[in-house]
Design a protein around this motif. Structure first.
Motif, PDB file in Angstrom:
ATOM      1  N   GLY A 147       0.809  -1.223   0.000  1.00  0.00           N
ATOM      2  CA  GLY A 147       0.000   0.000   0.000  1.00  0.00           C
ATOM      3  C   GLY A 147       0.835   1.263   0.000  1.00  0.00           C
ATOM      4  O   GLY A 147       0.344   2.332  -0.357  1.00  0.00           O
ATOM      5  N   ARG A 148       2.095   1.165   0.399  1.00  0.00           N
ATOM      6  CA  ARG A 148       2.993   2.330   0.393  1.00  0.00           C
ATOM      7  C   ARG A 148       3.727   2.490  -0.928  1.00  0.00           C
ATOM      8  O   ARG A 148       4.228   3.576  -1.234  1.00  0.00           O
ATOM      9  N   THR A 149       3.790   1.433  -1.704  1.00  0.00           N
ATOM     10  CA  THR A 149       4.603   1.464  -2.920  1.00  0.00           C
ATOM     11  C   THR A 149       4.116   2.506  -3.927  1.00  0.00           C
ATOM     12  O   THR A 149       4.904   3.335  -4.396  1.00  0.00           O
ATOM     13  N   ARG A 150       2.846   2.485  -4.262  1.00  0.00           N
ATOM     14  CA  ARG A 150       2.332   3.421  -5.274  1.00  0.00           C
ATOM     15  C   ARG A 150       2.463   4.878  -4.857  1.00  0.00           C
ATOM     16  O   ARG A 150       2.947   5.695  -5.634  1.00  0.00           O
ATOM     17  N   PRO A 151       2.033   5.237  -3.642  1.00  0.00           N
ATOM     18  CA  PRO A 151       2.199   6.647  -3.263  1.00  0.00           C
ATOM     19  C   PRO A 151       3.673   7.064  -3.231  1.00  0.00           C
ATOM     20  O   PRO A 151       4.023   8.162  -3.669  1.00  0.00           O
TER      21      PRO A 151
ATOM     22  N   SER B 265      13.215  19.455  -4.277  1.00  0.00           N
ATOM     23  CA  SER B 265      14.220  18.461  -4.634  1.00  0.00           C
ATOM     24  C   SER B 265      14.722  17.671  -3.429  1.00  0.00           C
ATOM     25  O   SER B 265      15.136  16.530  -3.579  1.00  0.00           O
ATOM     26  N   GLY B 266      14.685  18.224  -2.257  1.00  0.00           N
ATOM     27  CA  GLY B 266      15.142  17.512  -1.063  1.00  0.00           C
ATOM     28  C   GLY B 266      14.052  16.719  -0.376  1.00  0.00           C
ATOM     29  O   GLY B 266      14.274  16.150   0.694  1.00  0.00           O
ATOM     30  N   ALA B 267      12.872  16.657  -0.976  1.00  0.00           N
ATOM     31  CA  ALA B 267      11.744  15.966  -0.352  1.00  0.00           C
ATOM     32  C   ALA B 267      12.012  14.465  -0.265  1.00  0.00           C
ATOM     33  O   ALA B 267      12.631  13.882  -1.145  1.00  0.00           O
ATOM     34  N   ASP B 268      11.538  13.857   0.787  1.00  0.00           N
ATOM     35  CA  ASP B 268      11.712  12.431   1.032  1.00  0.00           C
ATOM     36  C   ASP B 268      10.403  11.705   0.736  1.00  0.00           C
ATOM     37  O   ASP B 268       9.461  11.772   1.527  1.00  0.00           O
ATOM     38  N   PRO B 269      10.304  10.998  -0.402  1.00  0.00           N
ATOM     39  CA  PRO B 269       9.065  10.312  -0.759  1.00  0.00           C
ATOM     40  C   PRO B 269       8.583   9.319   0.306  1.00  0.00           C
ATOM     41  O   PRO B 269       7.383   9.174   0.520  1.00  0.00           O
ATOM     42  N   GLU B 270       9.498   8.655   0.982  1.00  0.00           N
ATOM     43  CA  GLU B 270       9.110   7.712   2.037  1.00  0.00           C
ATOM     44  C   GLU B 270       8.462   8.460   3.198  1.00  0.00           C
ATOM     45  O   GLU B 270       7.431   8.031   3.723  1.00  0.00           O
ATOM     46  N   LEU B 271       9.042   9.584   3.606  1.00  0.00           N
ATOM     47  CA  LEU B 271       8.452  10.396   4.675  1.00  0.00           C
ATOM     48  C   LEU B 271       7.074  10.897   4.272  1.00  0.00           C
ATOM     49  O   LEU B 271       6.123  10.824   5.062  1.00  0.00           O
ATOM     50  N   PHE B 272       6.942  11.398   3.064  1.00  0.00           N
ATOM     51  CA  PHE B 272       5.652  11.895   2.589  1.00  0.00           C
ATOM     52  C   PHE B 272       4.604  10.789   2.624  1.00  0.00           C
ATOM     53  O   PHE B 272       3.474  10.995   3.042  1.00  0.00           O
ATOM     54  N   THR B 273       4.994   9.594   2.178  1.00  0.00           N
ATOM     55  CA  THR B 273       4.068   8.473   2.160  1.00  0.00           C
ATOM     56  C   THR B 273       3.621   8.116   3.569  1.00  0.00           C
ATOM     57  O   THR B 273       2.427   7.944   3.828  1.00  0.00           O
ATOM     58  N   ARG B 274       4.562   8.033   4.482  1.00  0.00           N
ATOM     59  CA  ARG B 274       4.220   7.701   5.871  1.00  0.00           C
ATOM     60  C   ARG B 274       3.344   8.798   6.495  1.00  0.00           C
ATOM     61  O   ARG B 274       2.424   8.491   7.250  1.00  0.00           O
ATOM     62  N   TYR B 275       3.622  10.035   6.176  1.00  0.00           N
ATOM     63  CA  TYR B 275       2.836  11.155   6.693  1.00  0.00           C
ATOM     64  C   TYR B 275       1.378  11.041   6.238  1.00  0.00           C
ATOM     65  O   TYR B 275       0.452  11.090   7.049  1.00  0.00           O
TER      66      TYR B 275
END
Length: 92
Positions: free
Chosen positions: A28-32, A47-57
């Motif tokens: 469920g986290r993969t697509r986002p 550019s410094g955004a963390d996709p994993e952090l955004f997904t968890r948020y």
């Protein structure tokens, strides 16, 4: 007879191939996460955004809203939570 798993594969709900809770959450986290990475790559997110952090948020806020809704919170209360989370976006 099986049913569709989150990733699209067939899963027998009582068989040994049943998807574990951890695997289901990861799927469920993969697509986002991929979508957030795409937004970073295309300049839609910093550019410094963390996709994993955004997904968890996003998943944490959504889960919290679902728990509150199940507990009887009304639409306006839930909207206030979503609006507050939006004001803190992106979480960098």
């Amino acid at each position: 007879m099986g049913h569709r798993a989150a990733g699209g594969g067939e899963v027998d709900a009582v068989g040994p191939e049943r998807v574990s809770g951890a695997a289901w959450r990861e799927d469920g986290r993969t697509r986002p996460r991929h979508r957030f990475q795409q937004a970073v790559d295309e300049g839609g997110l910093p550019s410094g955004a963390d996709p994993e952090l955004f997904t968890r948020y996003v998943m944490t806020v959504a889960t919290g809203i679902a728990v509150q809704a199940a507990g009887g919170a009304g639409r306006s209360e839930l909207r206030q939570v979503a609006d507050a989370a939006s004001r803190n976006w992106p979480p960098v």
